[in-house]
Design an enzyme around this catalytic site. Sequence first.
Site, PDB file in Angstrom:
ATOM      1  N   ASP A   8       0.909  -1.138   0.000  1.00 32.98           N
ATOM      2  CA  ASP A   8       0.000   0.000   0.000  1.00 32.98           C
ATOM      3  C   ASP A   8       0.951   1.191   0.000  1.00 32.98           C
ATOM      4  OD1 ASP A   8      -1.446   2.273   0.810  1.00 32.98           O
ATOM      5  OD2 ASP A   8      -3.043   0.968   1.501  1.00 32.98           O
ATOM      6  N   HIS A   9       1.105   1.846  -1.145  1.00 31.83           N
ATOM      7  CA  HIS A   9       2.204   2.812  -1.236  1.00 31.83           C
ATOM      8  C   HIS A   9       2.040   3.992  -0.271  1.00 31.83           C
ATOM      9  CE1 HIS A   9      -0.400   5.060  -4.008  1.00 31.83           C
ATOM     10  NE2 HIS A   9       0.386   6.101  -3.798  1.00 31.83           N
ATOM     11  N   HIS A  36      -5.720   2.676   1.042  1.00 29.58           N
ATOM     12  CA  HIS A  36      -5.060   3.848   1.621  1.00 29.58           C
ATOM     13  C   HIS A  36      -5.842   4.464   2.793  1.00 29.58           C
ATOM     14  CE1 HIS A  36      -2.949   3.207  -2.006  1.00 29.58           C
ATOM     15  NE2 HIS A  36      -3.667   3.972  -2.798  1.00 29.58           N
TER      16      HIS A  36
HETATM   17  C1  BG6 Z   1      -3.493   4.614  -6.332  1.00 28.79           C
HETATM   18  C2  BG6 Z   1      -4.843   4.667  -7.013  1.00 28.79           C
HETATM   19  O1  BG6 Z   1      -3.450   3.546  -5.433  1.00 28.79           O
HETATM   20  O2  BG6 Z   1      -3.276   5.830  -5.619  1.00 28.79           O
HETATM   21  C3  BG6 Z   1      -4.923   5.879  -7.926  1.00 28.79           C
HETATM   22  O3  BG6 Z   1      -5.034   3.488  -7.765  1.00 28.79           O
HETATM   23  C4  BG6 Z   1      -4.569   7.141  -7.184  1.00 28.79           C
HETATM   24  O4  BG6 Z   1      -6.216   5.974  -8.501  1.00 28.79           O
HETATM   25  C5  BG6 Z   1      -3.254   6.981  -6.440  1.00 28.79           C
HETATM   26  O5  BG6 Z   1      -4.469   8.186  -8.133  1.00 28.79           O
HETATM   27  C6  BG6 Z   1      -2.994   8.175  -5.548  1.00 28.79           C
HETATM   28  O6  BG6 Z   1      -1.692   8.086  -5.055  1.00 28.79           O
HETATM   29  P1  BG6 Z   1      -0.841   9.392  -4.738  1.00 28.79           P
HETATM   30  O7  BG6 Z   1       0.433   8.866  -4.151  1.00 28.79           O
HETATM   31  O8  BG6 Z   1      -0.647  10.091  -6.065  1.00 28.79           O
HETATM   32  O9  BG6 Z   1      -1.665  10.187  -3.794  1.00 28.79           O
END
Ligand code: BG6
Length: 468
Positions: free
Chosen positions: A174-175, A237
């Site tokens: 989960d980045h 997230h």
């Molecule tokens: C991803 C989603 O996990 O997270 C995307 O699939 C989203 O739809 C993205 O745009 C948002 O990540 P960040 O790091 O740009 O806020």
Amino acid sequence: MAQQCIVLVFGATGDLAKKKLIPALANLHAKGHLHKGTRILAVSRRPLTDAQYHKELLPIKDKKVWASFLKRVSYHQLDFSNRSDYLALKGRLAKMQAAGIDTSRRVFHLATLPESFPTIIEQLSKECIAYRAPKEGWHRVVFEKPFGHDLSSAHGLNTEITRLFDENQVYRIDHYLGKELVQNLLVLRFTNPLFDRSWNSQYVSHVTIRLYEQVSVEGRGEYYDKAGALRDMVQNHMLQLLALTAMEMPATTDAHDIHYEKVKVLKTVEVDPKQIVLGQYTAGKINRKSVTDYRKEEGVRKGSTTETYAAVKLHVNNRRWHGVPFYLSTGKALKEGYAEITITFKEAACLLFCGADSKLAPNKLTIRIQPHEGVKLQFNIKELLSDFSATPHEMDYHYDAEFRMNTPEAYERLLSDVIKGDRTLFTSWGEVEYSWRITDALRKARVPVQQYPAGSTGPDEAKRFLPD
Ligand code: BG6
């Protein structure tokens, strides 16, 4: 010093690999955080030479560093469902080994469509390329999201994975957990008694978690239309942020103890089907740029009712949080893009300093995840030159202003943790399971989807529903 290893990126020609994973590895290389013997094998279907693959990548600024990084990167063509291609991959690893490159420590990063996960791990395991308890070194498998599309499919996928690998070989990404300010949440709370002692229903009025994006679905229509905001952002997230905000202090900072406390929170989350607002963007303008109506995006089904916006009010039904609402809201094609968590404390009793000229406001602690990572605190102070009139002000701390540098990309931290074998910032099966239970319950409510123009703050109903 990082351990030497081979990183095999499956789905290497896809957007995620090219925009996030390879650049993160390049940054680790530039900072001297990769062992000099570490190699990257980019694996994908298309027939490409190493040089052709290199040309598809976005180089980092320093040309010399980029050229030295590319020496680590080779391309390997593989059709995910073709057995002989896996035998060829096995042969290639054996050749590398014979040429003096140690291939016993392997990271398999699956950045492919999730439908391909079961086939890939099955084949890798069958051909003894990745397996449980290798005699030498280690094998680790990284799974990108989405991990299933509901509880039952996630369960099926997990059963398949645990049939072939031990849980400690599995890294579910989960980045958001790799973002600096998300890791900071626990430090901020547990090292500051001022916050820690008041982190409960006696002092907190409500918590808001906002992940707003200006970007639309931009070329990802086919995936997104089957997912929607609840599956794409809330299941992972947002519920991770809720769990980190609401959890008890873990016994240690070990992965197991942190995962255990997060699962305890997710188990107690209650969904009220009447407290959900969903939206879908129509055509509009963001920063003077026209945005196409969601339904006209490529890959989106005609008359689609997929939500591109979701706002929900949840309760964490335990002793600490009884009666404190958690508002989660997220959307695409919005006026502003930012991610933050705000803890709004209960207002001071109006005993003193609350005359007609006073503008008392509640204390608010905001953890700004992006952009301008930092922490903001709202408090009341005497208005200058007034007779005891109170007015709210903010103390604002920005990391980028203090360190004059951007915080590292989430993937840099996550990839180096995989190489170290640290699973703390990855999600355990229990977290995934309970997050799907919550998301399935939200989806089951079948709330009608309201429209909002791109470039606005979301559907009107959400404005009434969400606190300031
Ligand atoms: C991803 C989603 O996990 O997270 C995307 O699939 C989203 O739809 C993205 O745009 C948002 O990540 P960040 O790091 O740009 O806020």
